[in-house]
Design a protein around this motif. Structure first.
Motif, mmCIF file in Angstrom:
data_model
loop_
_atom_site.group_PDB
_atom_site.id
_atom_site.type_symbol
_atom_site.label_atom_id
_atom_site.label_comp_id
_atom_site.label_asym_id
_atom_site.label_seq_id
_atom_site.Cartn_x
_atom_site.Cartn_y
_atom_site.Cartn_z
ATOM 1 N N THR A 98 -5.132 8.318 2.222
ATOM 2 C CA THR A 98 -5.631 9.695 2.287
ATOM 3 C C THR A 98 -6.680 9.931 1.201
ATOM 4 O O THR A 98 -7.722 10.555 1.446
ATOM 5 C CB THR A 98 -4.464 10.686 2.123
ATOM 6 O OG1 THR A 98 -3.490 10.428 3.133
ATOM 7 C CG2 THR A 98 -4.961 12.116 2.240
ATOM 8 N N TYR A 99 -6.405 9.431 0.011
ATOM 9 C CA TYR A 99 -7.337 9.581 -1.103
ATOM 10 C C TYR A 99 -8.661 8.890 -0.792
ATOM 11 O O TYR A 99 -9.737 9.466 -1.006
ATOM 12 C CB TYR A 99 -6.712 8.986 -2.367
ATOM 13 C CG TYR A 99 -7.612 9.056 -3.579
ATOM 14 C CD1 TYR A 99 -7.623 10.191 -4.399
ATOM 15 C CD2 TYR A 99 -8.460 8.001 -3.906
ATOM 16 C CE1 TYR A 99 -8.459 10.262 -5.502
ATOM 17 C CE2 TYR A 99 -9.298 8.057 -5.005
ATOM 18 C CZ TYR A 99 -9.295 9.192 -5.798
ATOM 19 O OH TYR A 99 -10.137 9.267 -6.886
ATOM 20 N N LEU B 129 0.819 -1.208 0.000
ATOM 21 C CA LEU B 129 0.000 0.000 0.000
ATOM 22 C C LEU B 129 0.851 1.255 0.000
ATOM 23 O O LEU B 129 1.844 1.352 0.720
ATOM 24 C CB LEU B 129 -0.883 -0.033 1.258
ATOM 25 C CG LEU B 129 -1.717 1.189 1.609
ATOM 26 C CD1 LEU B 129 -2.879 1.333 0.638
ATOM 27 C CD2 LEU B 129 -2.248 1.048 3.038
ATOM 28 N N ASP B 130 0.451 2.231 -0.822
ATOM 29 C CA ASP B 130 1.020 3.573 -0.747
ATOM 30 C C ASP B 130 0.199 4.390 0.249
ATOM 31 O O ASP B 130 -1.040 4.423 0.150
ATOM 32 C CB ASP B 130 0.972 4.263 -2.111
ATOM 33 C CG ASP B 130 2.057 3.766 -3.045
ATOM 34 O OD1 ASP B 130 2.953 3.029 -2.572
ATOM 35 O OD2 ASP B 130 2.004 4.092 -4.241
ATOM 36 N N PRO B 131 0.835 5.068 1.208
ATOM 37 C CA PRO B 131 0.081 5.860 2.187
ATOM 38 C C PRO B 131 -0.844 6.889 1.544
ATOM 39 O O PRO B 131 -1.916 7.184 2.078
ATOM 40 C CB PRO B 131 1.181 6.527 3.020
ATOM 41 C CG PRO B 131 2.368 5.623 2.880
ATOM 42 C CD PRO B 131 2.283 5.080 1.480
ATOM 43 N N THR C 137 -2.237 1.997 -5.142
ATOM 44 C CA THR C 137 -1.833 3.377 -5.355
ATOM 45 C C THR C 137 -3.080 4.241 -5.523
ATOM 46 O O THR C 137 -4.206 3.734 -5.577
ATOM 47 C CB THR C 137 -0.966 3.485 -6.615
ATOM 48 O OG1 THR C 137 -1.759 3.051 -7.742
ATOM 49 C CG2 THR C 137 0.280 2.609 -6.496
ATOM 50 N N VAL C 138 -2.887 5.531 -5.631
ATOM 51 C CA VAL C 138 -4.031 6.428 -5.839
ATOM 52 C C VAL C 138 -4.780 6.080 -7.126
ATOM 53 O O VAL C 138 -6.013 6.007 -7.115
ATOM 54 C CB VAL C 138 -3.569 7.903 -5.834
ATOM 55 C CG1 VAL C 138 -4.714 8.821 -6.300
ATOM 56 C CG2 VAL C 138 -3.127 8.309 -4.433
ATOM 57 N N PRO C 139 -4.112 5.869 -8.269
ATOM 58 C CA PRO C 139 -4.865 5.496 -9.475
ATOM 59 C C PRO C 139 -5.661 4.196 -9.302
ATOM 60 O O PRO C 139 -6.791 4.091 -9.788
ATOM 61 C CB PRO C 139 -3.774 5.343 -10.538
ATOM 62 C CG PRO C 139 -2.672 6.230 -10.071
ATOM 63 C CD PRO C 139 -2.682 6.105 -8.580
ATOM 64 N N VAL C 140 -5.092 3.220 -8.613
ATOM 65 C CA VAL C 140 -5.817 1.970 -8.372
ATOM 66 C C VAL C 140 -7.016 2.238 -7.471
ATOM 67 O O VAL C 140 -8.120 1.728 -7.706
ATOM 68 C CB VAL C 140 -4.887 0.913 -7.748
ATOM 69 C CG1 VAL C 140 -5.674 -0.336 -7.350
ATOM 70 C CG2 VAL C 140 -3.777 0.532 -8.716
ATOM 71 N N ALA C 141 -6.815 3.040 -6.429
ATOM 72 C CA ALA C 141 -7.911 3.367 -5.518
ATOM 73 C C ALA C 141 -9.031 4.100 -6.258
ATOM 74 O O ALA C 141 -10.225 3.825 -6.047
ATOM 75 C CB ALA C 141 -7.393 4.220 -4.366
ATOM 76 N N ARG C 142 -8.657 5.029 -7.153
ATOM 77 C CA ARG C 142 -9.661 5.772 -7.923
ATOM 78 C C ARG C 142 -10.482 4.813 -8.787
ATOM 79 O O ARG C 142 -11.716 4.903 -8.841
ATOM 80 C CB ARG C 142 -8.983 6.818 -8.795
ATOM 81 C CG ARG C 142 -9.965 7.668 -9.606
ATOM 82 C CD ARG C 142 -9.254 8.624 -10.547
ATOM 83 N NE ARG C 142 -8.334 9.493 -9.846
ATOM 84 C CZ ARG C 142 -7.009 9.473 -9.984
ATOM 85 N NH1 ARG C 142 -6.443 8.589 -10.814
ATOM 86 N NH2 ARG C 142 -6.233 10.291 -9.311
#
Length: 226
Positions: A180-181, A174-176, A212-217
């Motif tokens: 947050t996102y 996981l990216d921190p 990552t943020v793109p994956v989370a999005r």
């Protein structure tokens, strides 16, 4: 090439040191710590799904060695054996007995026998005992004397901590920044946190990548949260 993602069982960290304390659940933990000083020797933890009720049962069982019960364990005939040699009793998903005459009668019998034996009872339920749609008046009367504490909706800090814990439980890289996102955009509920983490874990495993943020999005869009 992506790999197949299987729904493998995993063991969530459920010790006291793993319980995330926040304003929404601090009162519930305080009542666990107050044991055995509970009203009538009984306490109910009320809150939405996945909010940590079962975790608090596990915390209490660490200090009480209580026996864990599920609604399907209850029958009038089974109650004496359930109480025998017990040091305490914890009933998860307790409001599931409501509307089932055999289980309501068994719970009434369980409460009485536990009181006679000096055993503490801990219930976990979605609703407070005075809101359970019970058909047995005597059971309603017994539960009216049961203490109850609620777990409230999570704040930002608890949501972030919960997401991190759930990812750690599954050993998901996981990216921190992704946490947050997610906290800023996802539905504010314990169940949503579990759904999102399960979905992200599957993507991370199938694509062999970190969250990552793109994956989370992408997953939030797929979950209809964006």
């Amino acid at each position: 090439m992506s790999q197949l993602a299987f729904d493998l069982a995993y063991r969530a960290a459920s010790g006291r040191e793993d319980f995330l304390i926040a304003p929404s659940n601090a009162d519930a933990l305080a009542w666990i710590d107050r044991w055995p000083d509970w009203p009538s020797g009984r306490m109910a933890i009320q809150g939405p799904p996945d909010c940590g009720k079962s975790h608090l049962i596990a915390v209490w069982r660490e200090v009480s060695a209580a026996r864990l019960l599920q609604p399907q364990d209850l029958s009038v005939e089974a109650v004496p054996a359930l109480v025998a040699d017990a040091t305490g009793l914890a009933l998860d998903d307790a409001d599931a007995v409501a509307g089932l005459p055999e289980r309501e009668a068994a719970l009434f019998h369980l409460i009485n026998l536990a009181a006679e034996s000096g055993l503490s009872l801990l219930f976990a339920a979605r609703e407070a005992p005075n809101r359970w749609p019970l058909a047995l008046p005597d059971l309603r009367s017994r539960l009216a004397a049961t203490g109850c504490v609620a777990i409230e909706r999570p704040d930002d800090d608890l949501m972030a901590g919960l997401l991190v814990k759930l990812f750690l439980d599954r050993q998901t890289p996981l990216d921190p920044e992704a946490v947050t996102y997610l906290v800023a955009r996802m539905e504010r509920s314990f169940s949503a946190a579990h759904r999102v983490v399960v979905a992200l874990d599957r993507v991370a495993l199938a694509e062999r990548r970190r969250v990552t943020v793109p994956v989370a999005r992408r997953v939030l869009q797929e979950q209809g949260m964006l």
